[in-house]
Every structure is written in structure tokens, then in C-alpha cells.
Motif scaffolding. Structure first.
Motif, PDB file in Angstrom:
ATOM      1  N   PHE A 154      30.491  34.785  37.348  1.00  0.00           N
ATOM      2  CA  PHE A 154      30.571  33.408  37.835  1.00  0.00           C
ATOM      3  C   PHE A 154      29.601  32.526  37.060  1.00  0.00           C
ATOM      4  CE2 PHE A 154      32.949  35.203  41.156  1.00  0.00           C
ATOM      5  CZ  PHE A 154      33.348  34.258  42.095  1.00  0.00           C
ATOM      6  N   PRO A 155      30.069  31.631  36.198  1.00  0.00           N
ATOM      7  CA  PRO A 155      29.169  30.609  35.668  1.00  0.00           C
ATOM      8  C   PRO A 155      28.542  29.854  36.836  1.00  0.00           C
ATOM      9  CG  PRO A 155      31.249  30.595  34.471  1.00  0.00           C
ATOM     10  CD  PRO A 155      31.437  31.509  35.653  1.00  0.00           C
ATOM     11  N   VAL A 156      27.253  29.583  36.765  1.00  0.00           N
ATOM     12  CA  VAL A 156      26.573  29.048  37.943  1.00  0.00           C
ATOM     13  C   VAL A 156      26.881  27.576  38.203  1.00  0.00           C
ATOM     14  CG1 VAL A 156      24.696  30.716  37.779  1.00  0.00           C
ATOM     15  CG2 VAL A 156      24.468  28.485  36.644  1.00  0.00           C
ATOM     16  N   GLY A 157      27.354  26.845  37.203  1.00  0.00           N
ATOM     17  CA  GLY A 157      27.535  25.410  37.367  1.00  0.00           C
ATOM     18  C   GLY A 157      28.976  24.964  37.318  1.00  0.00           C
ATOM     19  N   TYR A 158      29.199  23.815  36.678  1.00  0.00           N
ATOM     20  CA  TYR A 158      30.515  23.190  36.654  1.00  0.00           C
ATOM     21  C   TYR A 158      31.558  23.998  35.882  1.00  0.00           C
ATOM     22  CZ  TYR A 158      28.634  18.815  38.527  1.00  0.00           C
ATOM     23  OH  TYR A 158      28.072  17.859  39.317  1.00  0.00           O
ATOM     24  N   GLY A 159      31.118  24.951  35.086  1.00  0.00           N
ATOM     25  CA  GLY A 159      32.066  25.731  34.305  1.00  0.00           C
ATOM     26  C   GLY A 159      32.758  26.827  35.079  1.00  0.00           C
ATOM     27  N   VAL A 160      32.471  26.933  36.381  1.00  0.00           N
ATOM     28  CA  VAL A 160      32.970  28.085  37.140  1.00  0.00           C
ATOM     29  C   VAL A 160      34.493  28.134  37.186  1.00  0.00           C
ATOM     30  CG1 VAL A 160      32.763  26.892  39.369  1.00  0.00           C
ATOM     31  CG2 VAL A 160      32.738  29.405  39.277  1.00  0.00           C
ATOM     32  N   GLU A 161      35.156  26.993  37.357  1.00  0.00           N
ATOM     33  CA  GLU A 161      36.613  27.031  37.468  1.00  0.00           C
ATOM     34  C   GLU A 161      37.281  27.439  36.161  1.00  0.00           C
ATOM     35  OE1 GLU A 161      35.553  25.328  41.189  1.00  0.00           O
ATOM     36  OE2 GLU A 161      35.055  24.413  39.274  1.00  0.00           O
ATOM     37  N   LEU A 162      36.829  26.876  35.053  1.00  0.00           N
ATOM     38  CA  LEU A 162      37.423  27.258  33.772  1.00  0.00           C
ATOM     39  C   LEU A 162      37.114  28.717  33.453  1.00  0.00           C
ATOM     40  CD1 LEU A 162      38.004  25.364  30.591  1.00  0.00           C
ATOM     41  CD2 LEU A 162      36.598  27.408  30.373  1.00  0.00           C
ATOM     42  N   GLY A 163      35.860  29.120  33.655  1.00  0.00           N
ATOM     43  CA  GLY A 163      35.488  30.501  33.369  1.00  0.00           C
ATOM     44  C   GLY A 163      36.277  31.492  34.193  1.00  0.00           C
ATOM     45  N   MET A 164      36.460  31.182  35.475  1.00  0.00           N
ATOM     46  CA  MET A 164      37.200  32.078  36.347  1.00  0.00           C
ATOM     47  C   MET A 164      38.653  32.204  35.907  1.00  0.00           C
ATOM     48  SD  MET A 164      37.541  31.897  40.495  1.00  0.00           S
ATOM     49  CE  MET A 164      35.756  31.856  40.668  1.00  0.00           C
ATOM     50  N   LEU A 165      39.262  31.084  35.515  1.00  0.00           N
ATOM     51  CA  LEU A 165      40.657  31.106  35.098  1.00  0.00           C
ATOM     52  C   LEU A 165      40.834  31.943  33.833  1.00  0.00           C
ATOM     53  CD1 LEU A 165      43.160  29.809  36.329  1.00  0.00           C
ATOM     54  CD2 LEU A 165      42.859  27.877  34.772  1.00  0.00           C
ATOM     55  N   VAL A 166      39.973  31.728  32.855  1.00  0.00           N
ATOM     56  CA  VAL A 166      40.055  32.469  31.595  1.00  0.00           C
ATOM     57  C   VAL A 166      39.806  33.964  31.825  1.00  0.00           C
ATOM     58  CG1 VAL A 166      38.942  32.815  29.346  1.00  0.00           C
ATOM     59  CG2 VAL A 166      39.474  30.494  30.150  1.00  0.00           C
ATOM     60  N   ASP A 167      38.780  34.277  32.610  1.00  0.00           N
ATOM     61  CA  ASP A 167      38.448  35.682  32.852  1.00  0.00           C
ATOM     62  C   ASP A 167      39.534  36.383  33.667  1.00  0.00           C
ATOM     63  OD1 ASP A 167      36.124  35.310  31.437  1.00  0.00           O
ATOM     64  OD2 ASP A 167      34.872  35.004  33.205  1.00  0.00           O
ATOM     65  N   ALA A 168      40.119  35.668  34.623  1.00  0.00           N
ATOM     66  CA  ALA A 168      41.201  36.260  35.416  1.00  0.00           C
ATOM     67  C   ALA A 168      42.422  36.537  34.541  1.00  0.00           C
ATOM     68  CB  ALA A 168      41.575  35.341  36.572  1.00  0.00           C
ATOM     69  N   LEU A 169      42.715  35.630  33.615  1.00  0.00           N
ATOM     70  CA  LEU A 169      43.819  35.857  32.684  1.00  0.00           C
ATOM     71  C   LEU A 169      43.615  37.159  31.923  1.00  0.00           C
ATOM     72  CD1 LEU A 169      46.370  34.866  31.110  1.00  0.00           C
ATOM     73  CD2 LEU A 169      44.765  33.752  29.516  1.00  0.00           C
ATOM     74  N   HIS A 170      42.423  37.373  31.411  1.00  0.00           N
ATOM     75  CA  HIS A 170      42.143  38.579  30.634  1.00  0.00           C
ATOM     76  C   HIS A 170      42.145  39.825  31.506  1.00  0.00           C
ATOM     77  CE1 HIS A 170      39.996  35.951  27.407  1.00  0.00           C
ATOM     78  NE2 HIS A 170      41.300  35.960  27.255  1.00  0.00           N
ATOM     79  N   LEU A 171      41.752  39.675  32.763  1.00  0.00           N
ATOM     80  CA  LEU A 171      41.614  40.841  33.629  1.00  0.00           C
ATOM     81  C   LEU A 171      42.940  41.269  34.257  1.00  0.00           C
ATOM     82  CD1 LEU A 171      39.393  42.771  34.631  1.00  0.00           C
ATOM     83  CD2 LEU A 171      39.112  41.266  36.614  1.00  0.00           C
ATOM     84  N   VAL A 172      43.743  40.305  34.718  1.00  0.00           N
ATOM     85  CA  VAL A 172      44.956  40.682  35.460  1.00  0.00           C
ATOM     86  C   VAL A 172      46.247  40.145  34.847  1.00  0.00           C
ATOM     87  CG1 VAL A 172      43.725  40.938  37.632  1.00  0.00           C
ATOM     88  CG2 VAL A 172      44.685  38.707  37.054  1.00  0.00           C
ATOM     89  N   GLY A 173      46.148  39.252  33.844  1.00  0.00           N
ATOM     90  CA  GLY A 173      47.345  38.759  33.181  1.00  0.00           C
ATOM     91  C   GLY A 173      47.917  37.503  33.820  1.00  0.00           C
ATOM     92  N   LEU A 174      48.712  36.776  33.052  1.00  0.00           N
ATOM     93  CA  LEU A 174      49.227  35.484  33.486  1.00  0.00           C
ATOM     94  C   LEU A 174      50.105  35.592  34.720  1.00  0.00           C
ATOM     95  CD1 LEU A 174      49.534  32.440  33.016  1.00  0.00           C
ATOM     96  CD2 LEU A 174      51.445  32.959  31.460  1.00  0.00           C
ATOM     97  N   ASP A 175      50.909  36.631  34.816  1.00  0.00           N
ATOM     98  CA  ASP A 175      51.864  36.728  35.920  1.00  0.00           C
ATOM     99  C   ASP A 175      51.178  36.932  37.263  1.00  0.00           C
ATOM    100  OD1 ASP A 175      54.696  36.570  36.425  1.00  0.00           O
ATOM    101  OD2 ASP A 175      54.590  38.643  37.112  1.00  0.00           O
ATOM    102  N   ALA A 176      49.908  37.297  37.245  1.00  0.00           N
ATOM    103  CA  ALA A 176      49.153  37.443  38.493  1.00  0.00           C
ATOM    104  C   ALA A 176      48.529  36.131  38.947  1.00  0.00           C
ATOM    105  CB  ALA A 176      48.067  38.501  38.335  1.00  0.00           C
ATOM    106  N   LEU A 177      48.703  35.077  38.161  1.00  0.00           N
ATOM    107  CA  LEU A 177      48.150  33.758  38.480  1.00  0.00           C
ATOM    108  C   LEU A 177      49.285  32.832  38.880  1.00  0.00           C
ATOM    109  CD1 LEU A 177      45.762  33.411  35.404  1.00  0.00           C
ATOM    110  CD2 LEU A 177      45.385  34.670  37.543  1.00  0.00           C
ATOM    111  N   ALA A 178      49.000  31.861  39.732  1.00  0.00           N
ATOM    112  CA  ALA A 178      50.036  30.951  40.203  1.00  0.00           C
ATOM    113  C   ALA A 178      49.415  29.613  40.574  1.00  0.00           C
ATOM    114  CB  ALA A 178      50.766  31.548  41.413  1.00  0.00           C
ATOM    115  N   GLN A 179      50.281  28.622  40.851  1.00  0.00           N
ATOM    116  CA  GLN A 179      49.819  27.326  41.321  1.00  0.00           C
ATOM    117  C   GLN A 179      50.821  26.769  42.327  1.00  0.00           C
ATOM    118  OE1 GLN A 179      49.466  24.583  38.015  1.00  0.00           O
ATOM    119  NE2 GLN A 179      51.554  24.945  37.312  1.00  0.00           N
ATOM    120  N   VAL A 180      50.307  25.944  43.251  1.00  0.00           N
ATOM    121  CA  VAL A 180      51.139  25.382  44.310  1.00  0.00           C
ATOM    122  C   VAL A 180      50.852  23.897  44.447  1.00  0.00           C
ATOM    123  CG1 VAL A 180      51.652  25.401  46.782  1.00  0.00           C
ATOM    124  CG2 VAL A 180      51.277  27.562  45.575  1.00  0.00           C
TER     125      VAL A 180
END
Length: 314
Positions: free
Chosen positions: A211-237
Motif C-alpha cells: 500500500f503506497p501510504v499517500g495519494y498513490g494508493v489507488e493507482l498502485g493498488m490497481l497496477v499491482d492487482a493487475l499483475h497479481l490476479v489479471g485483468l479479468d479479475a478486475l471490474a467496474q460498476v
């Protein structure tokens, strides 16, 4: 746009109306999954109470979807904690969580620590400065995690009006985050609100992410999640319209610098840049510089923290 992203938009981008409430509740009962809503808050007495009240009324009392509402106060000097508690949230102060590790300022710090004081299998993060809040923000992003076993993280998407003008993205999103993602992580180009503060994820994913401690948390989480679980495991509503307090240009500049730094670390770890940003304000003697540090610290995946491991065993 990549063909993979076009397919993702057709299969992993939904509207809150796509999942009727009865279907979501049936999935929750069938799976036994629990849901925690977390609001990181710093001096948000004007809005945090209304948000908690809506969630509690709609999704706890009227509909048994949310199992706990936790407000993590990161050092407010106003009545944020009092207002949140009166509305029905459990309030935890950031510095009381993992006290052996001194806290640093930043939203990501609060989100990271929230893993230690929540019990839900699914964590739903909601910013505490939203106005005219609708429980659809929670319902929309939690729903896919209960009904779609392969989905790991869900971001809310919405319109973000500014000064009465309609718009689909924030200023830092359009000027910094979207260009970065399109150029360096084009698989994530389909996210309408990559920096949005409303998203839900499985604990089993969050505890493995830094977890980046500051404002970068959302971008960092998205990028890291992509690498960890792949695009198909991510979604938006799509949850409609998001209204909140807007920050001034200099605050947005500091946010953009932190987001760039987060991206740079993921592009070339070990290749350091100067983690500082100088901005200017007109003073009595002309333009005066002020230099601010850019968030560079990141918290490790929570599964590496001994107290978290002990908590899970207990």
C-alpha cells in the motif's frame, strides 16, 4: 484500445442496476461472505455522518448486506469521530492500530491499517467527503464480489461534475493517471475512474498487496492487482454521479506528483528520482517557493505483518 480491453469493457463493466438486490442478498447468504465498509476520514464532520447514516439505514437495518461500518480517523481536529460514532459507525483512530509502527500521514496508510481492525471477507472503501451520498455506491461495487466468484476487485465509475459542468473524470485523473495507464499499463485503459476512492475487494487480495501510504494508493493498488490476479479479475460498476469537496490546483499538483512517483516505482524499482515537488505562491516580495516531499514510503503486504498473522490464527 487493446482488443483485450474492449472485451473487458463488454464483460466486466456493469451498472448498479444489473444486479437486483435480491440476487446480491441470495449470493451473500449462499456464500456466507461478510462485508466491511471502511471510511478513511480527516476533518470530515460535515459529511461523514450523512454517509454513515445512509449506509446503516439502507444496507444494515433495511437490508442485511453490510456487517460493519468502520471509520478510521487519521487525526481529525474537528468533530469527525463524534459525528461518525453518533451516526452508528465504529470509530478507530489510526494511531491506535499497530502502535509499534509509527503512523505516517496519508490516505493509503489509513486503508492499510484498516485491514487490522475489520473482519469482513470483502472490504469496501468509501471516501468520507461525498455529498448527496447514495447507498448504490456500496451496493454497486460489493455486488459483483458476491455474485461473481472470479472477480477480485471492483472500482466505482461515475460522472464527476466540476463547478456545474458535467465531466467523467477528475482533473488529476485526466492529466496524470489516465495518460500514465494508457502508455504503460494499457490493459487498465478501460477504467473510467482509476483514482476513485470508492472500490471494494476481497481481503484475500488486499492482504497480499503493498500500500503506497499517500495519494498513490489507488493507482498502485490497481497496477499491482493487475499483475497479481489479471485483468479479468478486475471490474467496474456505474453508480451514477459523485459529488464531493474539490481541492485547489496546488493540492492537485501534490497529488499528481505522488501518483507519478507511485507509477515510477512500478516501472523501474531501484531507479530513484528526486522525491520532492516545488510550487509557487505570490507573496509580498513576488513568487515564493514551497517545497513538499512526495510520498515514497509503502507499507508491505499485510500478510507479512506478525500482528495480522496472529489475528488470523486467533
Amino acid at each position: 484500445m487493446l482488443e483485450e480491453v474492449e472485451h473487458w469493457l463488454a464483460t466486466r463493466s456493469w451498472s448498479v442496476a444489473d444486479r437486483p438486490l435480491h440476487r446480491i442478498l441470495a449470493a451473500k447468504q449462499r456464500t456466507g461472505r461478510t462485508v466491511s465498509v471502511v471510511l478513511p476520514a480527516l476533518d470530515e464532520e460535515e459529511t461523514v455522518g450523512d454517509i454513515v447514516t445512509v449506509i446503516r439505514h439502507d444496507l444494515v437495518e433495511q437490508t442485511p448486506l453490510v456487517d460493519e461500518i468502520v471509520v478510521v480517523d487519521s487525526g481529525s481536529t474537528d468533530r469527525t469521530s463524534e459525528v461518525a460514532a453518533r451516526a452508528g459507525a465504529r470509530v478507530v483512530h489510526r494511531d491506535e492500530i499497530l502502535p509499534r509502527l509509527p503512523a505516517v500521514p496519508g490516505k493509503g496508510e489509513v486503508l492499510w491499517r484498516s485491514l487490522l481492525v475489520t473482519g469482513g471477507d470483502i472490504l469496501c472503501f468509501v471516501d468520507a467527503d461525498l455529498r448527496e451520498f447514495s447507498s448504490d455506491f456500496v451496493l454497486g461495487i460489493v455486488g459483483p464480489l458476491l455474485t461473481e466468484p472470479d472477480v477480485q476487485l471492483v472500482k466505482a465509475m461515475y460522472d464527476r461534475p466540476l463547478g456545474g459542468a458535467a465531466g467523467q473524470g477528475g482533473r488529476v485523473t485526466e492529466l496524470m493517471a489516465r495518460p500514465l495507464l494508457n502508455m504503460h499499463w494499457p490493459q487498465l485503459a478501460g477504467f473510467v475512474q482509476p483514482l476513485g476512492g470508492e472500490y471494494a475487494a476481497r481481503r484475500s487480495l488486499l492482504e497480499r498487496l503493498p500500500f503506497p501510504v499517500g495519494y498513490g494508493v489507488e493507482l498502485g493498488m490497481l497496477v499491482d492487482a493487475l499483475h497479481l490476479v489479471g485483468l479479468d479479475a478486475l471490474a467496474q460498476v456505474d453508480v451514477g454521479v459523485r459529488r464531493h469537496r474539490h481541492q485547489d490546483g496546488q493540492a492537485l499538483g501534490r497529488m499528481a506528483a505522488a501518483i507519478y512517483r507511485t507509477a515510477q516505482l512500478r516501472l523501474a524499482r531501484g531507479h530513484l528520482v528526486r522525491p520532492a515537488l516545488t510550487q509557487f505562491e505570490r507573496g509580498e516580495d513576488g513568487f515564493e517557493p514551497s517545497t513538499y516531499p512526495v510520498d515514497t514510503e509503502e507499507r508491505p503486504p499485510m500478510v507479512e505483518i506478525a500482528e495480522y498473522a496472529e489475528r488470523k490464527v486467533a
